[in-house]
Design a protein around this motif. Structure first.
Motif, PDB file in Angstrom:
ATOM      1  N   ALA A 185       0.724  -1.324  -0.137  1.00 49.58           N
ATOM      2  CA  ALA A 185      -0.032   0.112  -0.044  1.00 49.58           C
ATOM      3  C   ALA A 185       1.002   1.181   0.072  1.00 49.58           C
ATOM      4  N   GLN A 186       0.134   2.496  -0.298  1.00 43.74           N
ATOM      5  CA  GLN A 186       1.036   3.720  -0.022  1.00 43.74           C
ATOM      6  C   GLN A 186       2.133   3.791   1.072  1.00 43.74           C
ATOM      7  N   SER A 187       1.101   3.451   2.310  1.00 45.20           N
ATOM      8  CA  SER A 187       1.786   3.840   3.579  1.00 45.20           C
ATOM      9  C   SER A 187       2.932   2.823   3.762  1.00 45.20           C
ATOM     10  N   CYS A 188       3.158   1.823   2.789  1.00 42.72           N
ATOM     11  CA  CYS A 188       4.422   0.624   3.163  1.00 42.72           C
ATOM     12  C   CYS A 188       5.406   1.398   2.541  1.00 42.72           C
ATOM     13  N   LEU A 189       5.227   2.486   1.354  1.00 38.41           N
ATOM     14  CA  LEU A 189       6.655   2.724   0.890  1.00 38.41           C
ATOM     15  C   LEU A 189       7.349   3.507   1.839  1.00 38.41           C
ATOM     16  N   GLU A 190       7.166   3.917   2.650  1.00 38.22           N
ATOM     17  CA  GLU A 190       7.879   4.617   3.703  1.00 38.22           C
ATOM     18  C   GLU A 190       9.346   3.839   4.081  1.00 38.22           C
ATOM     19  N   CYS A 191       9.066   2.639   4.366  1.00 36.90           N
ATOM     20  CA  CYS A 191       9.771   1.560   4.659  1.00 36.90           C
ATOM     21  C   CYS A 191      10.393   0.778   3.752  1.00 36.90           C
ATOM     22  N   HIS A 192       9.657   0.374   2.801  1.00 32.27           N
ATOM     23  CA  HIS A 192       9.889  -0.670   1.875  1.00 32.27           C
ATOM     24  C   HIS A 192       9.834  -0.139   0.108  1.00 32.27           C
ATOM     25  N   GLY A 193       9.702   1.143   0.058  1.00 33.46           N
ATOM     26  CA  GLY A 193       9.851   1.501  -1.115  1.00 33.46           C
ATOM     27  C   GLY A 193      11.199   2.043  -1.771  1.00 33.46           C
TER      28      GLY A 193
END
Length: 612
Positions: A185-193
């Protein structure tokens, strides 16, 4: 009369008169000890058993399907709850990591830690097991097992597949496995993007994922012991109910059969036994006489009113019993009458047989007179014909070649005399065979010698007609234990026939070969003559028969040559056949046994049989 009386007595269920045991009683059919009702119930029991087995199978698979649906629904609910915890932490991530003054203060609590921690706590406090996994986990604890790895590969290869479930065994216990895919999801990109390799706030390198990629999966393991126990209890209760239902139905059918069928039939048997006590040839009606003014019959047994089918049965039985009684009363007279007729017929047949024997004897005598007459006349004809041919040959030798007309006339005389002599020889030989005076003189016969002699005798005739005559005898042809003269006559008739019916410029070839296993010798006479139609080939071996009258007028002959060949071959124990096409020639094949000794014994009386 004893046998007929026993049959009727047996029908009525009582012993025959006189009290003696009839021998025919040993052939009476065995009475079954199993009742009709028992047989029907046994058959129905078998059918119900099959239905019960089918019902058990159907119930088991139905319950299995429902149990699977319940376990699947439970697993999906657990995954939704885990997703809710994950989303809740993700939504409140800023509130957790920022102070009230808006200063970022990371507290090591993010969505992944919260979700995995809740899953671990839930798994520790229940029999369920929930965990998060992916193919490249940051924590070795999240490394997928074999089932989870297959599911993750399916999710990666086919985006349409979002879940995988089924039954497996873990630690020796049956469990239900469910794996659901997790998307980035969009919120996951902070740590996994991106960018990939850069350290995130937790100190791990970022994976460089994009929104919508497969981030991993939620794995749920549900123990099935309770569900299986519930399923077995449900199947058992359903089957038990069905079995009791079938047993009740069987008992009901058993009682109904007894009331409607078995009981009336038993009373019928009792009535028949009582009827058997009446005098021979009489019977007691099972239904009463017609009521007053032609009313319905009154049943003498109360069970007869059980149903219209049984009433109809006894009406038919009364009719049959009446006819049997009439038949029995007239049977003795009919037997005496038929016996007299049979005696008269036997006497007539005896007289007819005697007349036939006298006629056969007279015919045999006449046939013998005919054969003797033909033999005497043919023999008497042969002597002057031989002289005529000899003097004709002498005259031909003394007539100058320039006198063509005289030579032509003498040649016609010689040809006609030769044909007549051949006919006389054939008639004489046929007469001897029919009279039974022809016998086999067995000796060792070299077929090549016979072929050479016949070819030498026929070569002059063939040369005068312009026909090429050739012979071929294979080296492996064995010697025959046969009749030399009869073998010569067979070859002579076939060869002369072939030369006769082959036009100028044609060919006649005599071939001799050994048969299979060296037990027979095969003689073939092949010509390029006029041929024989298919529908006429079966007639050429009959006496006084040729293809048609035009053949007789053109080529002459009596029609005895091939018939004589057939008779001689049969005497030697062999076979003769023909293959021919009109205009293409004929092939006559003779198969002779190497040893005709058995044929000599079996055919010792064949001449007399033919005469008869």
């Amino acid at each position: 009369m004893g046998r007929v009386e026993w049959r009727f007595a047996d029908l009525l269920g009582r012993p025959s008169r006189g009290g003696a045991k009839d021998p025919a009683a040993d052939c009476a059919p065995v009475v079954s000890r199993v009742g009709l009702r028992t047989k029907i119930i046994g058959f129905l029991t078998l059918v119900l058993l099959v239905i019960c087995v089918a019902y058990i199978v159907f119930t088991y698979f139905g319950q299995k399907e429902r149990t699977t649906a319940e376990l699947l629904e439970t697993s999906r609910v657990l995954v939704l709850e885990m997703d809710a915890v994950w989303d809740f932490v993700s939504i409140n991530q800023n509130a957790i990591n920022y102070t009230s003054d808006g200063v970022y203060d990371y507290k090591s609590l993010h969505c992944a830690i919260a979700g995995k921690s809740v899953a671990t706590l839930f798994s520790d406090r229940s029999d369920y097991l929930i965990r998060f996994t992916n193919l490249n986990p940051r924590n070795p604890y999240n490394t997928p097992d074999e089932y989870e790895e297959r599911a993750l590969k399916d999710f990666s290869e086919n985006p349409q597949v979002t879940e995988r479930y089924g039954y497996e065994t873990m630690d020796g216990e049956p469990v239900f496995r469910y794996v659901s895919s997790m998307e980035v999801a969009q919120s996951c990109l902070e740590c996994h993007g991106g960018p990939a390799g850069e350290l995130d706030v937790t100190g791990y390198q970022k994976e460089g994922w994009s929104e919508g990629d497969i981030a991993g999966a939620v794995s749920v393991v549900v123990p099935t012991e309770i569900a299986d126990a519930s399923m077995r209890a449900s199947v058992f209760s359903n089957v038990l109910f069905f079995v009791f239902l079938m047993l009740g139905l069987a008992l009901l059918i058993y009682a109904v059969l007894g009331f409607l069928i078995t009981s009336p039939l038993m009373r019928l048997s009792s009535s028949l036994s009582r009827m058997g006590g009446t005098g021979a040839g009489s019977f007691e009606p099972l239904l009463g006489e017609a009521g007053p003014e032609g009313g319905n019959r009154v049943a003498s047994v109360s069970a007869y009113a059980a149903s219209k089918e049984i009433d109809s049965l006894f009406v038919q039985f009364d009719s049959m019993a009446g006819r049997l009684s009439d038949l029995y009363s007239n049977l003795e007279f009919q037997v005496v009458e038929r016996t007299d007729q049979l005696s008269q017929a036997n006497e007539e047949l005896k007289l007819q047989r005697q007349r036939v024997e006298r006629i056969n004897a007279r015919l045999a005598r006449d046939n013998r007179y005919k054969s003797d007459f033909l033999a005497i006349v043919s023999h008497e004809f042969r002597t002057p014909l031989t002289s005529i041919l000899a003097f004709t040959e002498m005259i031909i030798d003394n007539v100058p070649e320039s006198d063509t007309e005289t030579l032509s006339q003498l040649e016609e005389i010689r040809k006609s005399g030769a044909i007549l002599l051949e006919m006389v020889d054939n008639v004489l030989e046929t007469a001897r065979i029919q009279a039974g005076s022809e016998r086999l003189n067995l000796e060792l016969v070299d077929v090549s010698d016979v072929v050479g002699m016949v070819a030498a005798a026929q070569s002059a005739v063939a040369a005068r007609k312009g026909v090429s005559l050739s012979t071929s005898v294979q080296a492996d042809v064995p010697l025959l234990m046969s009749d030399w003269e009869k073998v010569r006559r067979i070859l002579t008739n076939l060869t002369s026939n072939a030369v006769k019916f082959t036009p100028s410029g044609g060919r006649v070839n005599v071939e001799v070969s050994a048969g299979e296993a060296g037990k027979t010798v095969i003689i073939r006479v092949i010509d390029t003559g006029i041929g024989i139609p298919k529908d006429k080939q079966r007639l050429v071996f009959e006496r006084f028969t040729q293809e048609n009258m035009s053949t007789v007028r053109r080529y002459g002959g009596s029609g005895l040559g091939l018939s004589l060949v057939n008779d001689l071959v049969s005497m030697l124990g062999g076979e003769v056949s023909v293959e021919s096409e009109p205009g293409e020639g004929s092939i006559f094949t003779v198969v002779l046994p190497v040893d005709s000794t058995d044929a000599s014994r079996e055919g010792s009386g064949c001449g007399q049989d033919n005469a008869d």
